[in-house]
Design a protein around this motif. Sequence first.
Motif, PDB file in Angstrom:
ATOM      1  N   PRO A   2       0.822  -1.208   0.000  1.00 16.17           N
ATOM      2  CA  PRO A   2       0.000   0.000   0.000  1.00 16.17           C
ATOM      3  C   PRO A   2       0.856   1.258   0.000  1.00 16.17           C
ATOM      4  CG  PRO A   2      -0.909  -1.599   1.522  1.00 16.17           C
ATOM      5  CD  PRO A   2       0.413  -2.164   1.040  1.00 16.17           C
ATOM      6  N   ASN A   3       0.451   2.208  -0.823  1.00 18.61           N
ATOM      7  CA  ASN A   3       1.129   3.504  -0.973  1.00 18.61           C
ATOM      8  C   ASN A   3       2.523   3.406  -1.589  1.00 18.61           C
ATOM      9  OD1 ASN A   3      -0.978   5.151   0.374  1.00 18.61           O
ATOM     10  ND2 ASN A   3      -0.427   3.883   2.136  1.00 18.61           N
ATOM     11  N   GLY A   4       2.887   2.225  -2.062  1.00 21.12           N
ATOM     12  CA  GLY A   4       4.203   2.033  -2.669  1.00 21.12           C
ATOM     13  C   GLY A   4       4.197   2.437  -4.136  1.00 21.12           C
ATOM     14  N   PRO A   5       5.399   2.616  -4.690  1.00 21.50           N
ATOM     15  CA  PRO A   5       5.495   3.015  -6.101  1.00 21.50           C
ATOM     16  C   PRO A   5       5.064   1.876  -7.040  1.00 21.50           C
ATOM     17  CG  PRO A   5       7.660   2.504  -5.230  1.00 21.50           C
ATOM     18  CD  PRO A   5       6.712   2.421  -4.064  1.00 21.50           C
ATOM     19  N   PHE A   6       4.738   2.268  -8.263  1.00 17.71           N
ATOM     20  CA  PHE A   6       4.412   1.274  -9.284  1.00 17.71           C
ATOM     21  C   PHE A   6       5.663   0.938 -10.078  1.00 17.71           C
ATOM     22  CE2 PHE A   6       0.306   2.818  -8.156  1.00 17.71           C
ATOM     23  CZ  PHE A   6      -0.581   1.794  -8.453  1.00 17.71           C
ATOM     24  N   ARG A   7       5.749  -0.319 -10.508  1.00 18.79           N
ATOM     25  CA  ARG A   7       6.860  -0.710 -11.373  1.00 18.79           C
ATOM     26  C   ARG A   7       6.281  -1.513 -12.535  1.00 18.79           C
ATOM     27  NH1 ARG A   7       8.106  -6.191 -10.071  1.00 18.79           N
ATOM     28  NH2 ARG A   7       6.992  -6.821  -8.178  1.00 18.79           N
ATOM     29  N   LEU A   8       6.990  -1.477 -13.667  1.00 18.16           N
ATOM     30  CA  LEU A   8       6.534  -2.201 -14.847  1.00 18.16           C
ATOM     31  C   LEU A   8       7.114  -3.598 -14.839  1.00 18.16           C
ATOM     32  CD1 LEU A   8       6.830   0.475 -17.704  1.00 18.16           C
ATOM     33  CD2 LEU A   8       4.742  -0.397 -16.625  1.00 18.16           C
ATOM     34  N   ARG A  56      -8.714  -0.967   1.920  1.00 20.93           N
ATOM     35  CA  ARG A  56      -9.406  -2.241   1.798  1.00 20.93           C
ATOM     36  C   ARG A  56      -8.386  -3.255   1.290  1.00 20.93           C
ATOM     37  NH1 ARG A  56     -13.419  -1.928  -3.325  1.00 20.93           N
ATOM     38  NH2 ARG A  56     -11.831  -1.804  -4.911  1.00 20.93           N
ATOM     39  N   PRO A  57      -8.640  -4.530   1.575  1.00 25.21           N
ATOM     40  CA  PRO A  57      -7.597  -5.514   1.271  1.00 25.21           C
ATOM     41  C   PRO A  57      -7.344  -5.659  -0.224  1.00 25.21           C
ATOM     42  CG  PRO A  57      -9.623  -6.582   2.023  1.00 25.21           C
ATOM     43  CD  PRO A  57      -9.823  -5.105   2.199  1.00 25.21           C
ATOM     44  N   GLY A  58      -6.089  -5.746  -0.592  1.00 27.55           N
ATOM     45  CA  GLY A  58      -5.724  -5.975  -1.987  1.00 27.55           C
ATOM     46  C   GLY A  58      -4.442  -6.780  -2.022  1.00 27.55           C
ATOM     47  N   PRO A  59      -4.472  -7.950  -2.668  1.00 24.92           N
ATOM     48  CA  PRO A  59      -3.271  -8.777  -2.713  1.00 24.92           C
ATOM     49  C   PRO A  59      -2.163  -8.128  -3.539  1.00 24.92           C
ATOM     50  CG  PRO A  59      -4.952  -9.677  -4.162  1.00 24.92           C
ATOM     51  CD  PRO A  59      -5.590  -8.512  -3.440  1.00 24.92           C
ATOM     52  N   CYS A  60      -0.942  -8.327  -3.146  1.00 31.17           N
ATOM     53  CA  CYS A  60       0.207  -7.750  -3.849  1.00 31.17           C
ATOM     54  C   CYS A  60       1.128  -8.857  -4.349  1.00 31.17           C
ATOM     55  CB  CYS A  60       0.983  -6.814  -2.906  1.00 31.17           C
ATOM     56  SG  CYS A  60       0.123  -5.251  -2.617  1.00 31.17           S
ATOM     57  N   PRO A  61       1.910  -8.628  -5.420  1.00 25.90           N
ATOM     58  CA  PRO A  61       1.946  -7.391  -6.209  1.00 25.90           C
ATOM     59  C   PRO A  61       0.624  -7.149  -6.919  1.00 25.90           C
ATOM     60  CG  PRO A  61       3.159  -9.145  -7.323  1.00 25.90           C
ATOM     61  CD  PRO A  61       2.802  -9.682  -5.975  1.00 25.90           C
ATOM     62  N   GLY A  62       0.042  -5.990  -6.666  1.00 21.88           N
ATOM     63  CA  GLY A  62      -1.321  -5.728  -7.104  1.00 21.88           C
ATOM     64  C   GLY A  62      -1.406  -5.157  -8.501  1.00 21.88           C
ATOM     65  N   LYS A 105     -22.433 -10.757  -5.951  1.00 24.87           N
ATOM     66  CA  LYS A 105     -22.275 -11.215  -4.573  1.00 24.87           C
ATOM     67  C   LYS A 105     -22.075 -12.731  -4.496  1.00 24.87           C
ATOM     68  CE  LYS A 105     -22.598  -7.116  -2.979  1.00 24.87           C
ATOM     69  NZ  LYS A 105     -21.311  -6.463  -2.634  1.00 24.87           N
ATOM     70  N   SER A 106     -21.863 -13.370  -5.633  1.00 22.85           N
ATOM     71  CA  SER A 106     -21.662 -14.823  -5.643  1.00 22.85           C
ATOM     72  C   SER A 106     -20.461 -15.203  -4.793  1.00 22.85           C
ATOM     73  CB  SER A 106     -21.381 -15.299  -7.069  1.00 22.85           C
ATOM     74  OG  SER A 106     -22.420 -14.937  -7.945  1.00 22.85           O
ATOM     75  N   ARG A 107     -20.567 -16.337  -4.123  1.00 22.93           N
ATOM     76  CA  ARG A 107     -19.386 -16.855  -3.426  1.00 22.93           C
ATOM     77  C   ARG A 107     -18.340 -17.210  -4.471  1.00 22.93           C
ATOM     78  NH1 ARG A 107     -21.496 -16.765   1.257  1.00 22.93           N
ATOM     79  NH2 ARG A 107     -23.275 -18.012   1.916  1.00 22.93           N
ATOM     80  N   GLY A 108     -17.097 -16.823  -4.201  1.00 25.16           N
ATOM     81  CA  GLY A 108     -16.028 -17.137  -5.151  1.00 25.16           C
ATOM     82  C   GLY A 108     -15.928 -16.140  -6.295  1.00 25.16           C
ATOM     83  N   VAL A 109     -16.651 -15.001  -6.180  1.00 26.78           N
ATOM     84  CA  VAL A 109     -16.547 -13.995  -7.228  1.00 26.78           C
ATOM     85  C   VAL A 109     -15.129 -13.422  -7.250  1.00 26.78           C
ATOM     86  CG1 VAL A 109     -17.234 -12.033  -5.761  1.00 26.78           C
ATOM     87  CG2 VAL A 109     -17.716 -11.954  -8.206  1.00 26.78           C
ATOM     88  N   ASP A 110     -14.631 -13.116  -8.422  1.00 28.19           N
ATOM     89  CA  ASP A 110     -13.357 -12.408  -8.537  1.00 28.19           C
ATOM     90  C   ASP A 110     -13.572 -11.224  -9.456  1.00 28.19           C
ATOM     91  OD1 ASP A 110     -11.121 -13.378  -7.033  1.00 28.19           O
ATOM     92  OD2 ASP A 110     -11.383 -15.283  -8.096  1.00 28.19           O
ATOM     93  N   LYS A 111     -12.666 -10.255  -9.357  1.00 28.69           N
ATOM     94  CA  LYS A 111     -12.842  -9.022 -10.120  1.00 28.69           C
ATOM     95  C   LYS A 111     -11.578  -8.684 -10.892  1.00 28.69           C
ATOM     96  CE  LYS A 111     -16.002  -6.907  -6.792  1.00 28.69           C
ATOM     97  NZ  LYS A 111     -16.255  -5.712  -5.967  1.00 28.69           N
ATOM     98  N   TYR A 112     -11.790  -8.158 -12.077  1.00 27.95           N
ATOM     99  CA  TYR A 112     -10.660  -7.609 -12.833  1.00 27.95           C
ATOM    100  C   TYR A 112     -10.086  -6.427 -12.048  1.00 27.95           C
ATOM    101  CZ  TYR A 112     -12.594 -10.528 -16.456  1.00 27.95           C
ATOM    102  OH  TYR A 112     -13.056 -11.618 -17.152  1.00 27.95           O
ATOM    103  N   GLY A 113      -8.772  -6.323 -12.081  1.00 21.04           N
ATOM    104  CA  GLY A 113      -8.135  -5.208 -11.393  1.00 21.04           C
ATOM    105  C   GLY A 113      -8.169  -5.310  -9.879  1.00 21.04           C
ATOM    106  N   HIS A 114      -8.371  -6.500  -9.371  1.00 21.69           N
ATOM    107  CA  HIS A 114      -8.428  -6.700  -7.919  1.00 21.69           C
ATOM    108  C   HIS A 114      -7.548  -7.873  -7.471  1.00 21.69           C
ATOM    109  CE1 HIS A 114     -11.993  -4.171  -8.314  1.00 21.69           C
ATOM    110  NE2 HIS A 114     -12.065  -4.071  -7.009  1.00 21.69           N
ATOM    111  N   MET A 115      -6.705  -8.390  -8.351  1.00 18.34           N
ATOM    112  CA  MET A 115      -5.965  -9.605  -8.003  1.00 18.34           C
ATOM    113  C   MET A 115      -4.451  -9.355  -8.085  1.00 18.34           C
ATOM    114  SD  MET A 115      -8.303 -12.577  -9.760  1.00 18.34           S
ATOM    115  CE  MET A 115      -8.160 -11.983 -11.429  1.00 18.34           C
TER     116      MET A 115
END
Length: 264
Positions: free
Chosen positions: A15-21, A55-61, A115-125
């Motif tokens: 969190p709050n860290g720089p972005f890298r390519l 809010r929780p976000g797995p890294c590298p995000g 709200k399905s159990r096991g839902v995943d989202k683009y840009g959230h993994m």
Amino acid sequence: MTLPANGRMAVYDQPNGPFRLVGYPLRPPAAGEVLVRNRMATICRSDIHTWQGHRPGPCPGLLGHEIIGDIVALGEGVTEDMRGDSLGPGDRITWSEYFIPGSNYFSDVLDLPQKSRGVDKYGHMAATTAPHHHGGFGEYCYIVPRSWILRLPDVLTDAEATPLNCGVATMIAVTEAARIRIGQTVLIQGLGLLGLYGASIAKARGARAVIGLDSNAERRARACRFGVDLALDPDMEKNALLHQVHGLCRPEGPDGAIEVCGAT
Ligand SMILES: [Zn+2]
């Protein structure tokens, strides 16, 4: 079809860290998948919340969920979009922010697939999660099965179309739930992107007056270009504020109120 070996993306490690390519390998889409070259992604406010660690976000995000792109290749079995329009390489598309593991109670009975159990989202993994390319802050995205794809009409510019799957979809749902009807008055708290869409859609549904509240003067001025008839500063004296709101919403105040400022 010749794919480049790798596609690049911007990730952050904390969190709050720089972005890298970083680069991850590309492969042809599997059955039911679509490989897209991203054209545009927004920075949604929730991307910022995630990056800030609110809010929780797995890294590298890998962030970015309001995305549009051009189809590079279709996996076996994918021939048309959610409306039945044909899909082919080069088509410009948007797709649902989320994908679900399969048929389930929340999607089939409650009509709440998000709200399905096991839902995943683009840009959230995490970028380390296969197939790696699943966010807007990268060159490519794999649209996986159990997503909803929509081919975009030419009449929409990229900038207009990109927020459709999150900001616009949210406010379509909100204004439907609020049952805003012809001739009604609506109060909107918060004139960020959601507030602007709320005002525009309320007007499109026939609202006769929309009042917006925001303590930011620049936002208040802009909102008047998006269907807000009267933009007020919530920090003004309370009785004066109520007087102005009630003056436009006779006889008994707004018929509907939409809260999108997010401040407790
Ligand atoms: Zn969003």
